[in-house]
Design a protein around this motif. Structure first.
Motif, PDB file in Angstrom:
ATOM      1  N   GLN A  70       0.856  -1.188   0.000  1.00  0.00           N
ATOM      2  CA  GLN A  70       0.000   0.000   0.000  1.00  0.00           C
ATOM      3  C   GLN A  70       0.890   1.236   0.000  1.00  0.00           C
ATOM      4  O   GLN A  70       1.788   1.359   0.845  1.00  0.00           O
ATOM      5  CB  GLN A  70      -0.875  -0.019   1.261  1.00  0.00           C
ATOM      6  N   LEU A  72      -7.114 -13.297   6.619  1.00  0.00           N
ATOM      7  CA  LEU A  72      -8.022 -12.201   6.264  1.00  0.00           C
ATOM      8  C   LEU A  72      -9.371 -12.803   5.892  1.00  0.00           C
ATOM      9  O   LEU A  72      -9.441 -13.723   5.064  1.00  0.00           O
ATOM     10  CB  LEU A  72      -7.446 -11.418   5.069  1.00  0.00           C
ATOM     11  N   GLY A 124     -13.540  -8.613   6.218  1.00  0.00           N
ATOM     12  CA  GLY A 124     -13.278  -7.319   6.856  1.00  0.00           C
ATOM     13  C   GLY A 124     -12.513  -7.404   8.152  1.00  0.00           C
ATOM     14  O   GLY A 124     -12.412  -6.421   8.885  1.00  0.00           O
ATOM     15  N   ARG A 125     -11.981  -8.574   8.449  1.00  0.00           N
ATOM     16  CA  ARG A 125     -11.245  -8.745   9.708  1.00  0.00           C
ATOM     17  C   ARG A 125      -9.866  -9.339   9.432  1.00  0.00           C
ATOM     18  O   ARG A 125      -9.727 -10.278   8.652  1.00  0.00           O
ATOM     19  CB  ARG A 125     -12.016  -9.654  10.664  1.00  0.00           C
ATOM     20  N   LEU A 143      -2.650  -1.245   5.740  1.00  0.00           N
ATOM     21  CA  LEU A 143      -2.558  -2.064   4.525  1.00  0.00           C
ATOM     22  C   LEU A 143      -3.940  -2.489   4.017  1.00  0.00           C
ATOM     23  O   LEU A 143      -4.110  -2.782   2.837  1.00  0.00           O
ATOM     24  CB  LEU A 143      -1.732  -3.326   4.802  1.00  0.00           C
ATOM     25  N   VAL A 144      -4.892  -2.576   4.942  1.00  0.00           N
ATOM     26  CA  VAL A 144      -6.247  -2.986   4.555  1.00  0.00           C
ATOM     27  C   VAL A 144      -7.223  -1.914   5.043  1.00  0.00           C
ATOM     28  O   VAL A 144      -7.871  -2.066   6.082  1.00  0.00           O
ATOM     29  CB  VAL A 144      -6.619  -4.357   5.175  1.00  0.00           C
ATOM     30  N   PRO A 145      -7.342  -0.828   4.286  1.00  0.00           N
ATOM     31  CA  PRO A 145      -8.193   0.277   4.763  1.00  0.00           C
ATOM     32  C   PRO A 145      -9.652  -0.141   4.972  1.00  0.00           C
ATOM     33  O   PRO A 145     -10.371   0.495   5.732  1.00  0.00           O
ATOM     34  CB  PRO A 145      -8.088   1.310   3.642  1.00  0.00           C
ATOM     35  N   GLU A 146     -10.072  -1.215   4.299  1.00  0.00           N
ATOM     36  CA  GLU A 146     -11.466  -1.636   4.433  1.00  0.00           C
ATOM     37  C   GLU A 146     -11.689  -2.599   5.604  1.00  0.00           C
ATOM     38  O   GLU A 146     -12.821  -3.020   5.852  1.00  0.00           O
ATOM     39  CB  GLU A 146     -11.959  -2.274   3.125  1.00  0.00           C
ATOM     40  N   ALA A 147     -10.632  -2.930   6.330  1.00  0.00           N
ATOM     41  CA  ALA A 147     -10.794  -3.850   7.473  1.00  0.00           C
ATOM     42  C   ALA A 147     -11.380  -3.098   8.670  1.00  0.00           C
ATOM     43  O   ALA A 147     -11.052  -1.948   8.915  1.00  0.00           O
ATOM     44  CB  ALA A 147      -9.454  -4.459   7.850  1.00  0.00           C
ATOM     45  N   ARG A 148     -12.226  -3.801   9.405  1.00  0.00           N
ATOM     46  CA  ARG A 148     -12.887  -3.179  10.565  1.00  0.00           C
ATOM     47  C   ARG A 148     -12.045  -3.306  11.828  1.00  0.00           C
ATOM     48  O   ARG A 148     -12.092  -2.475  12.711  1.00  0.00           O
ATOM     49  CB  ARG A 148     -14.232  -3.858  10.835  1.00  0.00           C
ATOM     50  N   PRO A 163     -10.564  -2.778  17.563  1.00  0.00           N
ATOM     51  CA  PRO A 163     -11.347  -2.096  16.525  1.00  0.00           C
ATOM     52  C   PRO A 163     -10.507  -0.976  15.911  1.00  0.00           C
ATOM     53  O   PRO A 163      -9.669  -0.373  16.598  1.00  0.00           O
ATOM     54  CB  PRO A 163     -12.531  -1.499  17.307  1.00  0.00           C
ATOM     55  N   ASP A 200     -11.117   1.990  15.272  1.00  0.00           N
ATOM     56  CA  ASP A 200     -11.228   3.342  15.823  1.00  0.00           C
ATOM     57  C   ASP A 200     -10.449   3.551  17.126  1.00  0.00           C
ATOM     58  O   ASP A 200     -10.428   4.661  17.643  1.00  0.00           O
ATOM     59  CB  ASP A 200     -12.697   3.764  15.989  1.00  0.00           C
TER      60      ASP A 200
END
Lengths: 201, 312
Positions: free
Chosen positions: A92, A110, A113-114, A143-148, A166, A168
């Motif tokens: 990335q 992976l 999303g986790r 590296l995985v912006p879409e991971a929660r 998480p 956040d």
């Protein structure tokens, strides 16, 4: 400083720098990683690899003998990880303070999303992998912006522990990379880094 | 067992396990009593220090067997069990293991006290008890803390025997360090270099615990638990369409990858994967699937030929 120069950065490199002054051999280890010297794996690394191989074999459909030393923990962990993609190599781009970096990492697992990372350790305590030892949480979430979230799934061979972070609550990786870059520049190591870690297109 | 779609999942009845730790005098017991319909398992004589206006039902136990009996009796009568303190509960469990060699062979050392194997039984029992309680109640484990010096500061550690310090966190949904700063009380849910904690379900960082004025209801944790359930329901509802799209994309990605049988199939498959309606991490996962398929077929990218070929 040139934006056209792209340099690779990994959690192993950042961690070796973060630990350079915390361990007796930390500085030597950091220089070794910075110069990309090949080093034989430690016993802890070999143990971790063996554990992960057993886990992946089970996830890939192999049976584990009932009398295997890790049968119960492998069974428990495989329930969490079943169906996940294993050893996902990712890159990335990331611009920090005018410098272009290529984040590079290999995710253990992976799925949906986790992100999961498997650890095998004899000395586990809570939050061990969050603040104290590694930039991995922040690096892999970048590296995985879409991971929660990012979960460490850890075993000491007898028990399974989980640490879920998480997105956040995890600070971004950029300030750590910026501190690393400033440190290298201040201490005359930036050129070495660029030479050894430059990305050739 | 009926299968429930994410959009139909209901978390209104979900029980929570929470750890609250803090130095003596920070008000852990009073705070724990603000959870819904509490029974306090009082091994620490903590109720004596609570303002009488906020006291709730309590069970004074001296052995683990008494704790188990009172928990059984509490079923259906209370919504929340507070263990005050969990460090003392672990001590009770250790004593129980040592007193019952018929149940826990080698649980005690010949010289007295609990053995390493005995501690293994305690860990198992703690996890079993937590699982069982969580099916019937919210559970709040209270811990005293001790201060240990670290490199450049201090660290607040749970006051419990070292070997149990890790295992007690495992069943917990949430964990917070209760402390006083500038005269105000806070729960710290995000781990820091000073304390361990567990953030989840949108509960994170520092949450101020207001002082209780006279006549004010003690309901801080009741409201917090309600917020957790609301957050869970909202998260589940928000994720439901993404999960469905993810499952569809992954199903199609698996079919595309399975159809790759020769080097000339790879580029088309890669294009087809890109065209899918991706959700969550399906794009990265499907790329990993294709890479795995290529490796399985012994196919590599030939830079000179700019094409996929069989590895020679």
């Amino acid at each position: 400083m040139s934006i056209s120069l792209k340099v690779r950065i990994t959690k192993s490199l950042l961690d070796s720098w973060l630990w350079a002054f915390k361990r007796d051999d930390g500085w030597d280890d950091f220089l070794s990683v910075l110069h990309r010297e090949k080093k034989p794996p430690t016993q802890a690394m070999l143990d971790g690899t063996r554990f992960e191989n057993v886990l992946n074999n089970v996830l890939n459909g192999e049976a584990i003998p009932a009398d295997h030393e890790w049968v119960s923990v492998i069974a428990e962990m495989s329930k969490d990880l079943y169906g996940a993609q294993q050893q996902v190599t990712l890159f990335q781009d990331c611009e920090v303070n005018g410098q272009l970096f290529l984040l590079h990492g290999v995710l253990d697992y992976l799925r949906a999303g986790r992100i999961w990372d498997c650890k095998f350790t004899k000395n586990y305590h809570l939050n061990k992998y969050f603040w104290e030892e590694t930039s991995q949480t922040a690096m892999y979430l970048a590296l995985v912006p879409e991971a929660r979230d990012f979960t460490y799934i850890i075993s000491d061979g007898k028990y399974v522990y989980r640490e879920r972070y998480p997105r956040d609550i995890v600070p971004p990786i950029e300030p750590t990379i910026n501190n690393f870059m400033q440190y290298l520049k201040k201490h005359g190591l930036w050129d070495v880094y660029c030479e050894k870690w430059r990305v050739n297109n | 067992m009926p299968i429930i779609k994410p959009e139909n999942m209901n978390f209104s009845g979900k029980n929570l396990i929470m750890i609250i730790s803090g130095l003596p005098g920070t008000g852990k017991t009073t705070l724990a009593l603000s959870a819904p319909d509490v029974l306090l398992i009082d091994t620490d004589k903590g109720m004596a220090r609570v303002n009488p206006a906020h006291r709730k039902d309590a069970s004074i136990c001296a052995t683990y067997e008494e704790v188990l009996a009172d928990l059984k009796a509490a079923e259906g009568q209370y919504k929340t069990i507070v263990i005050d303190t969990c460090g003392k509960l672990i001590d009770y469990m250790k004593d129980w293991v040592v007193r019952h060699p018929e149940m826990f062979p080698k649980g005690a050392k010949t010289s007295g006290g609990i053995s390493l194997q005995g501690f293994g039984f305690v860990k198992q029992e703690f996890i079993r008890l937590s699982d069982e309680l969580a099916q019937k109640f919210n559970v709040i484990y209270l811990f005293h803390e001790t201060l240990t010096k670290q490199d450049e500061g201090v660290f607040y550690e749970l006051l419990v025997e070292g070997a149990a310090r890790t295992v007690v966190w495992q069943p917990a949904d949430l964990g917070a360090h209760l402390f006083i700063m500038n005269g105000k009380r806070y729960l710290g849910f995000t781990p820091t270099e000073q304390y361990t904690a567990k953030a989840a379900y949108g509960i994170k960082g520092l949450v101020e615990v207001p002082e209780l004025a006279d006549g004010q209801p003690n309901d801080f944790l009741t409201k917090l638990f309600s917020k957790v359930r609301d957050n869970l329901s909202k998260e589940s509802a928000d994720l439901a369409p993404q999960k469905l799209a993810y499952l569809k994309a992954m199903k199609e990605a698996k079919e595309i990858c399975a159809a790759v049988n020769a080097p000339e199939d790879v580029s088309e498959a890669a294009k087809a994967l890109k065209m899918l309606d991706h959700a969550l991490t399906s794009e990265k996962e499907s790329t990993a699937l294709l890479k795995a398929r290529i490796a399985e077929l012994n196919i590599v990218w030939d830079k000179a030929a700019k094409a996929y070929v069989y590895k020679s």
